[in-house]
Motif scaffolding. Structure first.
Motif, mmCIF file in Angstrom:
data_model
loop_
_atom_site.group_PDB
_atom_site.id
_atom_site.type_symbol
_atom_site.label_atom_id
_atom_site.label_comp_id
_atom_site.label_asym_id
_atom_site.label_seq_id
_atom_site.Cartn_x
_atom_site.Cartn_y
_atom_site.Cartn_z
ATOM 1 N N GLU A 238 0.845 -1.212 0.000
ATOM 2 C CA GLU A 238 0.000 0.000 0.000
ATOM 3 C C GLU A 238 0.874 1.254 0.000
ATOM 4 O O GLU A 238 0.588 2.223 -0.716
ATOM 5 N N PHE A 239 1.944 1.240 0.794
ATOM 6 C CA PHE A 239 2.899 2.367 0.806
ATOM 7 C C PHE A 239 3.418 2.628 -0.614
ATOM 8 O O PHE A 239 3.507 3.778 -1.060
ATOM 9 N N LEU A 240 3.720 1.545 -1.333
ATOM 10 C CA LEU A 240 4.298 1.688 -2.679
ATOM 11 C C LEU A 240 3.283 2.176 -3.715
ATOM 12 O O LEU A 240 3.672 2.657 -4.777
ATOM 13 N N ASN B 145 6.199 -1.347 -8.396
ATOM 14 C CA ASN B 145 5.986 -2.106 -9.646
ATOM 15 C C ASN B 145 6.887 -3.323 -9.811
ATOM 16 O O ASN B 145 7.196 -3.722 -10.930
ATOM 17 N N LYS B 146 7.352 -3.894 -8.684
ATOM 18 C CA LYS B 146 8.137 -5.128 -8.733
ATOM 19 C C LYS B 146 7.567 -6.112 -7.726
ATOM 20 O O LYS B 146 6.975 -5.710 -6.725
ATOM 21 N N ASP C 266 7.278 6.226 -4.294
ATOM 22 C CA ASP C 266 8.259 5.469 -5.083
ATOM 23 C C ASP C 266 9.587 5.437 -4.317
ATOM 24 O O ASP C 266 10.553 6.107 -4.672
ATOM 25 N N THR C 267 9.596 4.663 -3.236
ATOM 26 C CA THR C 267 10.740 4.590 -2.327
ATOM 27 C C THR C 267 10.986 3.126 -1.995
ATOM 28 O O THR C 267 10.053 2.426 -1.601
ATOM 29 N N LYS C 268 12.219 2.674 -2.153
ATOM 30 C CA LYS C 268 12.542 1.287 -1.820
ATOM 31 C C LYS C 268 12.363 1.057 -0.318
ATOM 32 O O LYS C 268 12.684 1.942 0.492
#
Lengths: 230, 230
Positions: free
Chosen positions: B179-181, B218-219, B185-187
């Motif tokens: 949900e965070f992603l 997106n991974k 856009d932060t690893k």
């Protein structure tokens, strides 16, 4: 007031809102249409997808659902509606969106004047005084943690008892709520899954299948039975 | 830089910092005194009680500890110290206190200039870009979620794999990070207990006993072995 604040939308092994069906029919009696507030976006799903899920359940009880995101003037849509349902997901995202659009106060005003409200999980959190007892991850920064205060306490939905078998040093839910009470003097209702808060006028009760755990500053947590007046 | 960001201070069944002892001795080599930052206050304990706990461990490796709260001019104390340890507890309370006192930037500056830093749990969260992937309850409202960015990613300490036996509809840790992603856009580095991040100069590695789970926008999430360079 005429509200339900539920711990969860879906019981383990159950279908969406199924366990609450009878209560929901009663809450929205006589209404042909309600507004769904999809801003908590569980798992990041779109407003459209989330609203579709709500529509499907409410079609089964002959109530039409419109997503709040569908309206150009959302404040006016809230003022003209007869009832509301806010679904679960991320409370930070939900509160951020409502605060940014200045809708939290509009919604509060209408509900305090008697319009029907159903909240599940994040949708229940925003019915409390503030969102400082949510379990959610702070994935976005809201302008404020203050919420609608439809009840004179905070909620902790999905309340989970400590698991003595867990070999893990993350805090238990009880530890977290006790930490909250070191910084705040606000009652917290730990709503186990299967339970909900019902408010009709000035009468607030806990409902559902499980006892409810109550936390207050400088007190040992205690349990109350379903049906107890808060 | 010379830093350790650990998932936890204490392994299940272990004693405070015991599993990290060798690494800590190496991190603070040649130092007689470090500063302890007690602001996360686990379970609401006082700054004094919490500092005493740190003192006891560090006495065993011949390092004196002073609590940051003991100083009148805390920014100056940070500037004059050679090393720092920030203990776990509540990340919201820790970040709120550091932001209010304008100490987050001071601490960041000194660590970026080579001073040794040890963080555990909440103390590790503030080493990431921001605190939006903490597991903690938002018991207070910080002026910002931004943190020191000692590493070019966020951390999720106490990373916990989904439990397939749990009959509960609260979100899993993985669901929360996904949900965070959807909003950032932060690893995110999911640090299981027993693991830590080690940064020496520009080399950042994962260390410890467990594989580490990495989340990127997106991974599919993936695992990396201890010793992997990030």
């Amino acid at each position: 007031m005429n509200i339900i604040l539920a711990s969860t939308s879906t019981l383990f092994g159950g279908t969406y809102l199924a366990y609450l069906k009878e209560e929901i029919v009663n809450l929205f009696k006589g209404m042909e249409e309600i507004i769904f507030i999809p801003f908590a976006r569980p798992g990041g799903i779109s407003h459209e997808e989330y609203t579709e899920k709500a529509k499907q359940f409410f079609a089964g009880i002959q109530i039409n659902v419109r997503g709040l995101h569908e309206f150009d003037d959302q404040a006016k849509a809230i003022q003209e509606a007869k009832g509301y349902f806010t679904g679960g997901g991320n409370t930070f995202l939900l509160a951020k969106t409502l605060h940014e659009m200045d809708l939290m106060a509009v919604l509060k005003h209408e509900i305090q004047n008697g319009k029907a409200y159903l909240g599940c999980s994040a949708g229940s959190n925003i019915g409390g005084l503030n969102m400082k007892t949510t379990n959610d991850m702070p994935i976005v920064y809201p302008a404020s943690f203050e919420c609608m205060g439809l009840v004179p306490f905070n909620l902790n939905p999905h309340y989970l008892d400590p698991n003595p078998d867990l070999k893990h040093n993350g805090e238990t839910r009880e530890t977290r709520i006790m930490e909250f009470l070191t910084q705040n003097d606000t009652k917290v209702i730990g709503l186990r899954e299967g339970n909900w808060i019902r408010r009709i006028g000035n009468c607030i009760t806990t409902e559902g299948t499980e006892p409810t755990r109550v936390f207050e500053k400088n007190k040992q947590p205690y349990e109350i039975a379903p049906g107890t007046v808060l």
